[in-house]
Design a protein around this motif. Structure first.
Motif, PDB file in Angstrom:
ATOM      1  N   GLU A 129       0.777  -1.158   0.021  1.00 40.06           N
ATOM      2  CA  GLU A 129      -0.055   0.118  -0.014  1.00 40.06           C
ATOM      3  C   GLU A 129       0.828   1.298  -0.065  1.00 40.06           C
ATOM      4  N   LEU A 130       2.086   1.170  -0.474  1.00 41.16           N
ATOM      5  CA  LEU A 130       2.901   2.332  -0.351  1.00 41.16           C
ATOM      6  C   LEU A 130       2.345   3.591  -1.308  1.00 41.16           C
ATOM      7  N   PRO A 131       2.258   4.772  -0.717  1.00 40.61           N
ATOM      8  CA  PRO A 131       1.791   5.943  -1.627  1.00 40.61           C
ATOM      9  C   PRO A 131       2.745   6.268  -2.586  1.00 40.61           C
ATOM     10  N   GLU A 132       2.229   6.942  -3.754  1.00 44.05           N
ATOM     11  CA  GLU A 132       2.972   6.875  -4.805  1.00 44.05           C
ATOM     12  C   GLU A 132       4.437   7.491  -5.011  1.00 44.05           C
ATOM     13  N   ASP A 133       4.685   8.627  -3.746  1.00 44.29           N
ATOM     14  CA  ASP A 133       5.965   9.243  -3.771  1.00 44.29           C
ATOM     15  C   ASP A 133       7.000   8.196  -3.159  1.00 44.29           C
ATOM     16  N   ARG A 134       6.615   7.129  -2.666  1.00 50.30           N
ATOM     17  CA  ARG A 134       7.320   6.037  -1.905  1.00 50.30           C
ATOM     18  C   ARG A 134       7.561   4.737  -2.775  1.00 50.30           C
ATOM     19  N   ARG A 135       7.125   4.660  -3.985  1.00 51.73           N
ATOM     20  CA  ARG A 135       7.119   3.383  -4.726  1.00 51.73           C
ATOM     21  C   ARG A 135       8.256   3.227  -5.497  1.00 51.73           C
ATOM     22  N   PRO A 136       9.182   2.111  -5.514  1.00 52.85           N
ATOM     23  CA  PRO A 136      10.050   1.807  -6.502  1.00 52.85           C
ATOM     24  C   PRO A 136       9.584   1.672  -7.923  1.00 52.85           C
ATOM     25  N   SER A 137      10.478   1.793  -8.836  1.00 52.09           N
ATOM     26  CA  SER A 137      10.134   1.671 -10.315  1.00 52.09           C
ATOM     27  C   SER A 137       9.870   0.068 -10.392  1.00 52.09           C
ATOM     28  N   LEU A 138       9.442  -0.097 -11.390  1.00 50.34           N
ATOM     29  CA  LEU A 138       9.335  -1.520 -12.091  1.00 50.34           C
ATOM     30  C   LEU A 138      10.857  -2.262 -12.279  1.00 50.34           C
ATOM     31  N   THR A 139      11.477  -1.264 -12.811  1.00 46.08           N
ATOM     32  CA  THR A 139      12.892  -1.916 -12.988  1.00 46.08           C
ATOM     33  C   THR A 139      13.811  -2.217 -11.765  1.00 46.08           C
ATOM     34  N   TYR A 140      13.692  -1.318 -10.715  1.00 51.79           N
ATOM     35  CA  TYR A 140      14.369  -1.531  -9.540  1.00 51.79           C
ATOM     36  C   TYR A 140      13.667  -2.755  -8.814  1.00 51.79           C
ATOM     37  N   LEU A 141      12.224  -2.991  -8.652  1.00 46.53           N
ATOM     38  CA  LEU A 141      11.755  -4.078  -8.290  1.00 46.53           C
ATOM     39  C   LEU A 141      12.084  -5.462  -8.720  1.00 46.53           C
ATOM     40  N   LYS A 142      11.929  -5.317 -10.249  1.00 47.14           N
ATOM     41  CA  LYS A 142      12.418  -6.768 -10.854  1.00 47.14           C
ATOM     42  C   LYS A 142      13.938  -6.999 -10.638  1.00 47.14           C
ATOM     43  N   THR A 143      14.920  -6.064 -10.435  1.00 44.00           N
ATOM     44  CA  THR A 143      16.443  -6.086 -10.153  1.00 44.00           C
ATOM     45  C   THR A 143      16.414  -6.859  -8.709  1.00 44.00           C
ATOM     46  N   MET A 144      15.541  -6.317  -7.932  1.00 46.00           N
ATOM     47  CA  MET A 144      15.471  -6.911  -6.351  1.00 46.00           C
ATOM     48  C   MET A 144      14.915  -8.444  -6.449  1.00 46.00           C
ATOM     49  N   VAL A 145      13.868  -8.426  -7.087  1.00 49.49           N
ATOM     50  CA  VAL A 145      13.416 -10.058  -7.237  1.00 49.49           C
ATOM     51  C   VAL A 145      14.356 -10.972  -7.897  1.00 49.49           C
ATOM     52  N   LYS A 146      14.793 -10.609  -8.972  1.00 49.47           N
ATOM     53  CA  LYS A 146      15.685 -11.501  -9.847  1.00 49.47           C
ATOM     54  C   LYS A 146      16.935 -11.838  -8.608  1.00 49.47           C
ATOM     55  N   GLY A 147      17.361 -10.737  -8.352  1.00 47.73           N
ATOM     56  CA  GLY A 147      18.656 -10.832  -7.251  1.00 47.73           C
ATOM     57  C   GLY A 147      18.090 -12.142  -6.144  1.00 47.73           C
ATOM     58  N   ALA A 148      16.938 -11.807  -5.585  1.00 46.53           N
ATOM     59  CA  ALA A 148      16.381 -12.553  -4.471  1.00 46.53           C
ATOM     60  C   ALA A 148      16.235 -14.116  -4.976  1.00 46.53           C
ATOM     61  N   GLN A 149      15.772 -14.085  -6.259  1.00 47.94           N
ATOM     62  CA  GLN A 149      15.661 -15.617  -6.687  1.00 47.94           C
ATOM     63  C   GLN A 149      16.855 -16.218  -6.830  1.00 47.94           C
ATOM     64  N   ASP A 150      18.021 -15.516  -7.590  1.00 50.24           N
ATOM     65  CA  ASP A 150      19.239 -16.104  -7.639  1.00 50.24           C
ATOM     66  C   ASP A 150      19.988 -16.379  -6.648  1.00 50.24           C
ATOM     67  N   CYS A 151      19.696 -15.719  -5.623  1.00 49.98           N
ATOM     68  CA  CYS A 151      20.236 -15.990  -4.344  1.00 49.98           C
ATOM     69  C   CYS A 151      19.643 -16.874  -3.396  1.00 49.98           C
ATOM     70  N   ARG A 152      18.444 -17.114  -3.905  1.00 53.57           N
ATOM     71  CA  ARG A 152      17.738 -18.199  -3.354  1.00 53.57           C
ATOM     72  C   ARG A 152      17.363 -17.877  -1.836  1.00 53.57           C
ATOM     73  N   LEU A 153      16.781 -16.653  -1.734  1.00 52.89           N
ATOM     74  CA  LEU A 153      16.005 -16.161  -0.550  1.00 52.89           C
ATOM     75  C   LEU A 153      14.835 -16.955  -0.347  1.00 52.89           C
ATOM     76  N   PRO A 154      14.485 -17.053   0.833  1.00 53.28           N
ATOM     77  CA  PRO A 154      13.218 -17.913   1.082  1.00 53.28           C
ATOM     78  C   PRO A 154      11.983 -17.561   0.243  1.00 53.28           C
ATOM     79  N   ALA A 155      11.246 -18.482  -0.237  1.00 55.25           N
ATOM     80  CA  ALA A 155      10.161 -18.292  -1.186  1.00 55.25           C
ATOM     81  C   ALA A 155       9.093 -17.284  -0.851  1.00 55.25           C
ATOM     82  N   ASN A 156       8.909 -17.490   0.258  1.00 55.34           N
ATOM     83  CA  ASN A 156       7.677 -16.551   0.966  1.00 55.34           C
ATOM     84  C   ASN A 156       8.115 -14.882   1.190  1.00 55.34           C
ATOM     85  N   TYR A 157       9.453 -14.946   1.234  1.00 55.76           N
ATOM     86  CA  TYR A 157       9.781 -13.543   1.068  1.00 55.76           C
ATOM     87  C   TYR A 157      10.063 -12.939  -0.369  1.00 55.76           C
ATOM     88  N   ILE A 158      10.511 -13.866  -1.225  1.00 55.28           N
ATOM     89  CA  ILE A 158      10.322 -13.599  -2.627  1.00 55.28           C
ATOM     90  C   ILE A 158       8.943 -13.070  -3.066  1.00 55.28           C
TER      91      ILE A 158
END
Length: 190
Positions: A129-158
C-alpha cells in the motif's frame, strides 16, 4: 552460534535492494563474491526518496521490533569499500554505512556492512500500500526480485517482494541488462 567478520583484506556486505543481483553489485565492485543469505533482525524493508537512476524510490531499512529483512551476504575486497560507499551515496548524505549482525538459516552470525537512508519515514505502511511518492520503479523491483531468486532467498520472502507496489516507471534495457536475465524475470505484475 558462530560469528564471521572481516577476513584478510576483505569485508562482508549485506545487500537487501538492487545489490541482491550479482550483475548489479559487480558493476562497480567486481570483487564481490556471494557468501550466504541471511536475516537482519528488528529491521523492516521500506522505500523512500527518489533515485534518478532508477526512476523511483530506492530501498532502505528501518529499525522495527519483531520484523526482519532477508538479503545476500557478499564478500568484497577492502579496495571496493570506497566504490560501494559511493554507489550508495554516502558522500552525498543519502545513505549511512553501518555494521549489523546478520543471521543465516543455521544460526551463523555475520558482521556485515550495510546501508540505511539517512532520512527515514515515521509511518509504517504495508509495502503493498505504498503511497505513489514512495514506490520503487518496475525496473528496480524486478532487479531486487531477480537477485532474491538467484540468491535463493526464502520463497515466502520473494513472494512478498513481488507484491510491493511499484510506480510503473522504468523499462528493462535489454542491451544493458540482458546478462542479468531481467527480461525473463518470473514475475506477474499487476
Amino acid at each position: 552460534m558462530s560469528t564471521s567478520t572481516k577476513i584478510n583484506n576483505k569485508f562482508l556486505y549485506f545487500a537487501y535492494g538492487s545489490n541482491l543481483l550479482a550483475a548489479r553489485i559487480r558493476i562497480s565492485n567486481p570483487s564481490a563474491e556471494f557468501v550466504d543469505i541471511g536475516r537482519l533482525e528488528n529491521y523492516r524493508l521500506d522505500f523512500m526518496g527518489y533515485s534518478k537512476v532508477w526512476d523511483g524510490s530506492p530501498a532502505t531499512i528501518i529499525s522495527t521490533e519483531n520484523s526482519h529483512v532477508w538479503g545476500a551476504i557478499w564478500e568484497l575486497s577492502n579496495e571496493h569499500l570506497e566504490t560501494l560507499d559511493r554507489q550508495e551515496g554516502v558522500d552525498k548524505g543519502i545513505y549511512l554505512g553501518l555494521y549489523v549482525n546478520v543471521i543465516n538459516e543455521t544460526g551463523t552470525v555475520y558482521r556485515c556492512r550495510c546501508y540505511q537512508q539517512l532520512k527515514n519515514v515515521d509511518d509504517h505502511v504495508p509495502l503493498t500500500e505504498l503511497p505513489e511518492d514512495r514506490r520503487p520503479s518496475l525496473t528496480y523491483l524486478k532487479t531486487m526480485v531477480k537477485g532474491a531468486q538467484d540468491c535463493r532467498l526464502p520463497a515466502n520472502y520473494i513472494e512478498s517482494l513481488k507484491k510491493i507496489k511499484h510506480n510503473g516507471h522504468g523499462s528493462i534495457n535489454i542491451d544493458e541488462m540482458n546478462n542479468a536475465g531481467l527480461e525473463a524475470c518470473d514475475i506477474t505484475w499487476k
